[in-house]
Design a protein around this motif. Structure first.
Motif, PDB file in Angstrom:
ATOM      1  N   GLU A 104       3.922 -59.449  54.038  1.00 40.49           N
ATOM      2  CA  GLU A 104       2.698 -60.177  53.720  1.00 40.49           C
ATOM      3  C   GLU A 104       2.874 -61.680  53.878  1.00 40.49           C
ATOM      4  O   GLU A 104       1.903 -62.403  54.139  1.00 40.49           O
ATOM      5  CB  GLU A 104       2.256 -59.841  52.295  1.00 40.49           C
ATOM      6  CG  GLU A 104       1.716 -58.430  52.146  1.00 40.49           C
ATOM      7  CD  GLU A 104       1.585 -57.997  50.699  1.00 40.49           C
ATOM      8  OE1 GLU A 104       1.779 -58.853  49.803  1.00 40.49           O
ATOM      9  OE2 GLU A 104       1.293 -56.811  50.454  1.00 40.49           O
ATOM     10  N   ALA A 105       4.116 -62.147  53.745  1.00 43.56           N
ATOM     11  CA  ALA A 105       4.399 -63.572  53.940  1.00 43.56           C
ATOM     12  C   ALA A 105       4.579 -63.912  55.415  1.00 43.56           C
ATOM     13  O   ALA A 105       4.829 -65.074  55.757  1.00 43.56           O
ATOM     14  CB  ALA A 105       5.647 -63.961  53.157  1.00 43.56           C
ATOM     15  N   GLY A 106       4.471 -62.905  56.279  1.00 42.53           N
ATOM     16  CA  GLY A 106       4.604 -63.141  57.715  1.00 42.53           C
ATOM     17  C   GLY A 106       6.031 -63.147  58.209  1.00 42.53           C
ATOM     18  O   GLY A 106       6.298 -63.569  59.339  1.00 42.53           O
ATOM     19  N   ALA A 107       6.960 -62.652  57.386  1.00 44.91           N
ATOM     20  CA  ALA A 107       8.374 -62.626  57.774  1.00 44.91           C
ATOM     21  C   ALA A 107       8.775 -61.203  58.175  1.00 44.91           C
ATOM     22  O   ALA A 107       8.022 -60.246  58.005  1.00 44.91           O
ATOM     23  CB  ALA A 107       9.244 -63.127  56.625  1.00 44.91           C
ATOM     24  N   VAL A 108       9.987 -61.090  58.708  1.00 44.73           N
ATOM     25  CA  VAL A 108      10.496 -59.810  59.190  1.00 44.73           C
ATOM     26  C   VAL A 108      11.608 -59.329  58.260  1.00 44.73           C
ATOM     27  O   VAL A 108      12.676 -59.942  58.196  1.00 44.73           O
ATOM     28  CB  VAL A 108      11.047 -59.937  60.624  1.00 44.73           C
ATOM     29  CG1 VAL A 108      11.626 -58.601  61.105  1.00 44.73           C
ATOM     30  CG2 VAL A 108       9.965 -60.431  61.566  1.00 44.73           C
ATOM     31  N   PRO A 109      11.372 -58.238  57.508  1.00 44.56           N
ATOM     32  CA  PRO A 109      12.416 -57.737  56.605  1.00 44.56           C
ATOM     33  C   PRO A 109      13.402 -56.816  57.320  1.00 44.56           C
ATOM     34  O   PRO A 109      13.018 -55.984  58.144  1.00 44.56           O
ATOM     35  CB  PRO A 109      11.622 -56.957  55.562  1.00 44.56           C
ATOM     36  CG  PRO A 109      10.409 -56.463  56.303  1.00 44.56           C
ATOM     37  CD  PRO A 109      10.110 -57.493  57.358  1.00 44.56           C
ATOM     38  N   LEU A 110      14.674 -56.988  56.992  1.00 45.19           N
ATOM     39  CA  LEU A 110      15.738 -56.093  57.435  1.00 45.19           C
ATOM     40  C   LEU A 110      16.434 -55.581  56.185  1.00 45.19           C
ATOM     41  O   LEU A 110      16.701 -56.363  55.263  1.00 45.19           O
ATOM     42  CB  LEU A 110      16.742 -56.834  58.324  1.00 45.19           C
ATOM     43  CG  LEU A 110      16.191 -57.547  59.561  1.00 45.19           C
ATOM     44  CD1 LEU A 110      17.249 -58.476  60.136  1.00 45.19           C
ATOM     45  CD2 LEU A 110      15.733 -56.537  60.594  1.00 45.19           C
ATOM     46  N   VAL A 111      16.743 -54.299  56.137  1.00 40.22           N
ATOM     47  CA  VAL A 111      17.418 -53.721  54.971  1.00 40.22           C
ATOM     48  C   VAL A 111      18.853 -53.420  55.364  1.00 40.22           C
ATOM     49  O   VAL A 111      19.095 -52.718  56.348  1.00 40.22           O
ATOM     50  CB  VAL A 111      16.719 -52.426  54.507  1.00 40.22           C
ATOM     51  CG1 VAL A 111      17.439 -51.848  53.297  1.00 40.22           C
ATOM     52  CG2 VAL A 111      15.249 -52.688  54.204  1.00 40.22           C
ATOM     53  N   GLY A 112      19.816 -53.975  54.621  1.00 40.94           N
ATOM     54  CA  GLY A 112      21.204 -53.769  55.016  1.00 40.94           C
ATOM     55  C   GLY A 112      22.184 -53.832  53.872  1.00 40.94           C
ATOM     56  O   GLY A 112      21.930 -54.446  52.835  1.00 40.94           O
ATOM     57  N   ASP A 113      23.328 -53.183  54.078  1.00 36.16           N
ATOM     58  CA  ASP A 113      24.426 -53.168  53.116  1.00 36.16           C
ATOM     59  C   ASP A 113      25.661 -52.684  53.857  1.00 36.16           C
ATOM     60  O   ASP A 113      25.586 -52.297  55.032  1.00 36.16           O
ATOM     61  CB  ASP A 113      24.092 -52.238  51.935  1.00 36.16           C
ATOM     62  CG  ASP A 113      25.008 -52.434  50.729  1.00 36.16           C
ATOM     63  OD1 ASP A 113      25.819 -53.389  50.749  1.00 36.16           O
ATOM     64  OD2 ASP A 113      24.920 -51.639  49.784  1.00 36.16           O
ATOM     65  N   SER A 114      26.801 -52.703  53.172  1.00 36.25           N
ATOM     66  CA  SER A 114      28.029 -52.152  53.744  1.00 36.25           C
ATOM     67  C   SER A 114      28.698 -51.282  52.682  1.00 36.25           C
ATOM     68  O   SER A 114      29.522 -51.759  51.902  1.00 36.25           O
ATOM     69  CB  SER A 114      28.982 -53.262  54.204  1.00 36.25           C
ATOM     70  OG  SER A 114      30.082 -52.710  54.892  1.00 36.25           O
ATOM     71  N   PRO A 115      28.321 -50.000  52.612  1.00 42.32           N
ATOM     72  CA  PRO A 115      28.883 -49.108  51.593  1.00 42.32           C
ATOM     73  C   PRO A 115      30.393 -48.956  51.729  1.00 42.32           C
ATOM     74  O   PRO A 115      30.965 -49.181  52.804  1.00 42.32           O
ATOM     75  CB  PRO A 115      28.179 -47.772  51.868  1.00 42.32           C
ATOM     76  CG  PRO A 115      26.966 -48.128  52.668  1.00 42.32           C
ATOM     77  CD  PRO A 115      27.349 -49.330  53.470  1.00 42.32           C
ATOM     78  N   GLY A 116      31.026 -48.551  50.648  1.00 45.52           N
ATOM     79  CA  GLY A 116      32.465 -48.325  50.683  1.00 45.52           C
ATOM     80  C   GLY A 116      32.834 -47.187  51.610  1.00 45.52           C
ATOM     81  O   GLY A 116      33.888 -47.194  52.246  1.00 45.52           O
ATOM     82  N   ILE A 117      31.975 -46.181  51.684  1.00 40.03           N
ATOM     83  CA  ILE A 117      32.184 -45.035  52.575  1.00 40.03           C
ATOM     84  C   ILE A 117      30.883 -44.768  53.321  1.00 40.03           C
ATOM     85  O   ILE A 117      29.811 -44.708  52.716  1.00 40.03           O
ATOM     86  CB  ILE A 117      32.599 -43.774  51.790  1.00 40.03           C
ATOM     87  CG1 ILE A 117      33.960 -43.985  51.130  1.00 40.03           C
ATOM     88  CG2 ILE A 117      32.652 -42.561  52.705  1.00 40.03           C
ATOM     89  CD1 ILE A 117      34.402 -42.831  50.277  1.00 40.03           C
TER      90      ILE A 117
END
Length: 378
Positions: free
Chosen positions: A75-88
């Motif tokens: 809604e703010a006009g930005a591009v969301p990316l979802v990320g993490d680095s799990p242990g496994i």
């Protein structure tokens, strides 16, 4: 003097629209999403994707929370990316199991793996002048931090500061545990330096259903809390969450280290609490883990004799253990072996409790040394 703001809001369940409205109202109290995100920016949403578990296990950030923030960023006009680095495993695979991948797909957001480790100079770091961070987390314009409210057998709780450790590539996490050794305060200083280096613009803690007991993995127990927390200052926010749960300020190693090193605000009376009155949302019976990761300071001549009696350690429930070997593979000092059962060399164990954290069966728990039990009862 401008004190940091922390918002507390009530939210009783994970109905998508209710979660969205509650998070939006929280962010509005902090100035609105436009205060944190600009049009055209690429924003990393950093949930807790510890391991591949369903949302009801309360081990990962709930998909309804992630979905609400994806919508706000869009809604703010930005591009969301979802990320993490799990242990496994990878963020992509873990997010499929915990429901986040489906929500991201429905909303047109990409899930990315934080998988490329790079060394970075950290000249302003209080303790660690060089860090290893996932390149992907530094290639975005900003970060929104989305931790899950959980206990943590080494660090007492995993909240805003600790969640940023997910921006260290999973395969490199054991190195940092080894660098800190059995000193939880050294590990806390690394966590704070990592947090300050990445400095998320906004943090929203999923405390609708948290995890108590022997968290942060399958050994913990889901606990209805019904709260969301939001702030641009993780150190202040972690202090407020600890207060709400009934903990003491210095129970949380990152808070104790921040106070000692004069980083951020740890005085509860110098934090502006918005939304709910903190006295109306306090919890009196939250089950914390034992303080097991901080050793007694022993003379070298006594260390080898009293270390095990004076400290807690991970123990294996052989009836529940499936010999999957995950704990052996994840162990930073490589002191676990598999025969017809899992064996631990306690003389070399650094008490990081990564084994407990990653065990998919909840077959690892914490046991105090006999002398520690006596001292604790006095």
């Amino acid at each position: 003097m401008n004190y940091p703001n922390v918002v507390i809001t009530k939210c009783n369940d994970y109905v998508n629209e209710e979660v969205y409205r509650t998070i939006k109202s929280s962010v509005d109290l902090l100035g609105g999403i436009g205060a944190f995100v600009k049009k055209g920016e690429r924003i990393l949403l950093k949930p807790n994707l510890l391991s591949a578990n369903p949302p009801e296990a309360a081990i990962t950030t709930h998909p309804a929370v992630v979905g609400a923030v994806i919508r706000l960023v869009q809604e703010a006009g930005a591009v969301p990316l979802v990320g993490d680095s799990p242990g496994i495993g990878s963020a992509v695979k873990v997010s499929q199991k915990c429901g986040i991948a489906a929500v991201a797909k429905d909303l047109g957001a990409e899930v990315i793996n934080l998988s490329t480790s790079v060394e970075v100079e950290n000249p302003s770091g209080k303790t660690f002048k060089r860090l290893e961070i996932a390149k992907e987390s530094m290639e975005v314009d900003g970060i929104i931090n989305l931790p899950k409210l959980k206990t943590h057998t080494q660090m007492f709780l995993t909240l805003g500061v600790k969640n940023m450790f997910g921006c260290v590539v999973g395969a490199r996490k054991p190195q940092w545990h080894m660098a800190a050794g059995s000193d939880s305060y050294a590990f806390a200083r690394m966590l704070i330096d990592t947090y300050l280096f990445l400095k998320p613009r906004l943090t929203i803690v999923d405390g609708i259903v948290g995890l108590e007991g022997d968290g942060p993995g399958s050994g913990g127990d889901p606990r209805q809390i019904g709260l969301l927390f939001a702030s641009s200052d993780c150190i202040a926010m972690d202090r407020v969450v600890t207060e709400v749960l009934g903990g003491k300020a210095n129970d949380l190693p990152t808070t104790k280290v921040a106070e000692e090193d004069d980083i951020g605000e740890t005085d509860i009376y110098r934090i502006n609490i918005l939304g709910e009155n903190i006295d109306d949302v306090r919890i009196s019976d939250f089950k914390f883990p034992p303080l097991v990761g901080i050793e007694f300071k022993l003379p070298l001549s006594l260390h080898s004799y009293l270390r095990n009696p004076l400290t807690a350690r991970p123990i294996i429930n052989n009836k529940e253990c499936t010999l999957c070997n995950i704990c052996v593979d994840i162990c930073p000092p490589n002191i676990m072996t598999k025969t017809d059962r899992i064996n631990i060399d306690y003389d070399k164990c650094i008490r990081c409790f990564c084994c407990l954290e990653m065990c998919p069966e909840g077959a690892i728990s914490v046991k105090d040394g006999w002398l520690k039990r006596i001292i604790s009862s006095l």
